[in-house]
Design a protein around this motif. Structure first.
Motif, PDB file in Angstrom:
ATOM      1  N   ALA A  48       0.834  -1.213   0.000  1.00  0.00           N
ATOM      2  CA  ALA A  48       0.000   0.000   0.000  1.00  0.00           C
ATOM      3  C   ALA A  48       0.864   1.258   0.000  1.00  0.00           C
TER       4      ALA A  48
ATOM      5  N   TYR B 216       4.427   5.577  -6.301  1.00  0.00           N
ATOM      6  CA  TYR B 216       3.531   5.432  -5.152  1.00  0.00           C
ATOM      7  C   TYR B 216       2.276   6.289  -5.240  1.00  0.00           C
TER       8      TYR B 216
ATOM      9  N   ARG C 202      -1.594   4.899  -5.001  1.00  0.00           N
ATOM     10  CA  ARG C 202      -2.548   5.389  -4.005  1.00  0.00           C
ATOM     11  C   ARG C 202      -3.879   5.783  -4.634  1.00  0.00           C
ATOM     12  N   ASN C 203      -3.846   6.105  -5.925  1.00  0.00           N
ATOM     13  CA  ASN C 203      -5.087   6.446  -6.609  1.00  0.00           C
ATOM     14  C   ASN C 203      -5.902   5.225  -6.989  1.00  0.00           C
TER      15      ASN C 203
END
Lengths: 301, 368
Positions: free
Chosen positions: A49, A70, A74-75
């Motif tokens: 994550a 990253y 995250r989207n």
């Protein structure tokens, strides 16, 4: 659109959390990380994550590098941490609305995806999240993790602390989500849930013991396994552990799972030994190994 | 932008649903200002004193009358033996004893000098000092009246004028100080707590794994508290104007603008605190110990900076509150404009930029 990890190491100060973790999750697969508390499952989730940087190794999520890309990850992922991490002072609806807004979408836009789940908690939509039961909290958390139509879903012990009925419902939902093409990585300490995954990785003390389909893992179990029962469970286990031919003994519900060291094993002999040890109402019947047996066997080595 | 507004709306939910914090947020400023305004004061009023008069003549009577007629003292006890002095001080009600010598009046006329002893309870040195000064002033006054007919060769007549606070009201000193403390505390403590709460409850984990950018999270946390702090500042100014008759000689607009600047400085400090603490408790401890104490002790709010030892004077320069107190005292009491406080204003702006830069640098985009 899958997930790939190769040779991931991570330590916290001097404590090794995970070591040399390598596995691939195929697109659209429901993949389970199975292991006891402290095995390193949460660390793997946090690395994927993009919340933790691995010390060594490479990993990609939906084709994106977890270090370099990253922001893009995250989207496009839904993440549900192990601990209930929604706003307890916000209502069910406000929580969902909030997560929809910060992902730049609305509840209405993606309602079809969460409909099945959200309908079950909709009667409580004006209740504060902190006042929900364990099962409802997890359903709300799943709704929030799904509201932006993620391609990959990370669920860290979603059913811990949830009653058996809600657990079953929860897994049915995961199966439905999988049919919509979402790749799901889920962890659980419950071995019975492992059988519901397409493939599983058994983890202990930061290392992977085996990766395969649940059936294949069970089939690999090298011994014949027997359900043994007697009037005094505690004494039965102790007696079996003292038996010279015992290979393994584990309590398993109302039975004890027993395996013998010898290739040819006669149940009468064991029956006789137990009777002579003062146990009564003894039953011995062959049974199938399950994932828990397989895990115990692998963990022994 | 929509994401940002959604985030701010969520922050307001948190604030309004946490009744206890809300009460602290608005109750504390009012309570503090009233407390400092009414209860805590350097002025002396109706101090209980005792008299021991060995002379009992016309002049002692006149002096005693003068003292008892002033609003500063009330004579509670007449004593006749020296031994009593110790015991009445121990009871604590009487703060001073006036002891007229034997034949006070006759000495005054014949010997041209008479003695009066002022004994004060100096467990509270400030009050003891004030009492002595006030009694001295009354005695001086009496002497001047008596000597009117007599021609002295030369005389110095000091003409004192206390500017900016003619009546020497201590509330004039406390209001700027309290306002500073409250804005500092509310802004810095509340933001640092609200950011660390997200860390503690694990929601930060989800916020990180979302498209929200770090600066959006930080600004989103700060905006609601800017509003609340402005309301707080307004309440304090209104209370001090209407209840304590505190003047605002300078421009209200400038006062408002400087207050907003100081609020932002404090918020930036709050963000900085939240980047170095992981729990609400530690954020609160750092805010209280790290901000409250220096603000009270080193900002010049209670203890004048000029009478501090040199090292502390140097340290006081890094306390933002010091500069803000100089600014608002200037605006409220002296009526100065920006031309006189630009230096202090620049210092505050500089500190704010520094705090924000450090926090952005320290803000973690991951969990470690």
């Amino acid at each position: 659109m899958g997930i790939s990890l190769s040779n991931i190491d991570k330590s916290y100060k001097k404590q090794i959390a995970v070591r040399n973790i390598t596995f691939d999750v195929n697109p659209g697969e429901l993949f389970g990380l199975i292991g006891p508390d402290g095995a390193g499952k949460t660390t793997i989730f946090r690395i994927l994550a993009t919340l933790l940087l691995p010390d060594n190794g490479k990993a990609t999520v939906a084709g994106l590098d977890i270090i370099k890309d990253y922001k893009a990850i995250r989207n496009s992922v839904g993440y549900m941490p192990g601990r209930f991490s929604l706003y307890q002072d916000l209502t069910v609806e406000e929580n969902l609305n909030f997560f929809a807004t910060i992902f730049g979408t609305t509840i209405a836009e993606n309602y079809d995806l969460i409909k099945d789940i959200y309908e079950q908690i909709a009667p409580f939509k004006d209740r504060r999240a902190g006042k929900l039961s364990g099962g409802m909290k997890q359903k709300l958390a799943l709704s929030c993790a799904l509201i932006h139509k993620p391609k990959v879903l990370f669920l860290d012990e979603p059913t811990t602390g949830v009653d058996p009925v809600s657990r079953k419902e929860f897994w049915e939902m995961l199966k439905r989500l999988q049919k919509r093409g979402i790749t799901i990585l889920v962890s659980t300490p419950y071995m019975d849930e492992a059988a519901l995954c397409d493939r599983i990785a058994l983890i202990q003390e930061g290392e992977i013991l085996d990766i395969d389909t649940p059936q294949a893992i069970v089939d690999k179990f090298p011994k014949d396994i027997y359900n043994v029962k007697a009037d005094n469970m505690y004494k039965l286990i102790q007696t079996l552990q003292r038996y010279e031919h015992t290979y393994s003994v584990f309590p398993f519900g109302e039975f004890v799972h027993y395996t013998d060291k010898r290739v040819t094993f006669k149940t009468e002999e064991l029956q006789h030994y137990l009777e002579s040890s003062g146990l009564n109402a003894i039953t011995i019947a062959p049974t199938h190994a399950d994932i828990e047996d397989a895990f115990m066997e692998l963990a022994k080595k | 932008m929509k994401r940002f507004i959604g985030f701010i709306r969520k922050e307001f939910y948190h604030i309004f649903r946490d009744r206890r914090s809300l009460f602290i947020l608005f109750g504390m400023p009012i309570a503090q200002i009233l407390l400092f305004g009414f209860a805590i004061t350097n002025e002396i009023n109706n101090v209980n004193i005792a008299i021991q008069d060995h002379s009992k003549d016309a002049s002692t009577l006149e002096i005693i009358n003068k003292i008892s007629n002033s609003k500063y003292f009330s004579i509670k006890q007449i004593i006749s033996r020296e031994a009593e002095i110790e015991s009445i001080f121990q009871k604590g009600k009487i703060k001073a004893v006036l002891n007229f010598e034997k034949d006070f009046g006759r000495n005054l006329i014949k010997e041209k000098s008479a003695k009066i002893q002022i004994i004060t309870d100096a467990t509270d040195p400030n009050t003891a000092n004030s009492i002595t000064n006030y009694i001295n002033a009354i005695l001086q006054n009496y002497q001047l009246e008596k000597n009117k007919s007599i021609q002295i060769d030369y005389q110095i007549i000091p003409q004192t004028r206390m500017v900016y606070n003619q009546e020497l009201k201590s509330v004039f000193m406390f209001v700027p100080g309290v306002m500073t403390i409250i804005l500092m505390l509310v802004s810095a403590m509340m933001t640092s707590i609200s950011i660390t709460r997200e860390k503690e409850l694990g929601t930060m984990e989800i916020l990180l794994v979302s498209p929200l950018k770090p600066f959006q999270v930080i600004i989103g946390k700060v905006v609601p508290y800017i509003f609340l702090s402005i309301i707080n500042a307004a309440v304090i100014v209104l209370l001090s104007i209407f209840i304590f008759k505190m003047p605002v000689e300078g421009s209200l607009f400038l006062l408002g603008a400087e207050s907003v600047l100081f609020i932002i400085t404090s918020l930036a400090l709050g963000i900085l605190i939240s980047t170095i603490s992981d729990t609400q408790q530690s954020a609160m401890m750092i805010s209280l110990m790290g901000l409250m104490l220096p603000v009270i002790l080193l900002s010049g709010f209670i203890f004048p900076i000029s009478s501090m030892p040199a090292p502390l004077q140097v340290i006081s320069n890094i306390i933002p509150a010091k500069w803000f107190i100089i600014i608002i005292k200037g605006i409220m009491l002296k009526g100065v404009g920006l031309a006189f406080v630009w230096k202090e204003t620049l210092i505050l702006i500089g500190m704010t930029v520094f705090f924000i830069a450090v926090s952005v640098k320290k803000y973690k985009i991951r969990l470690e």
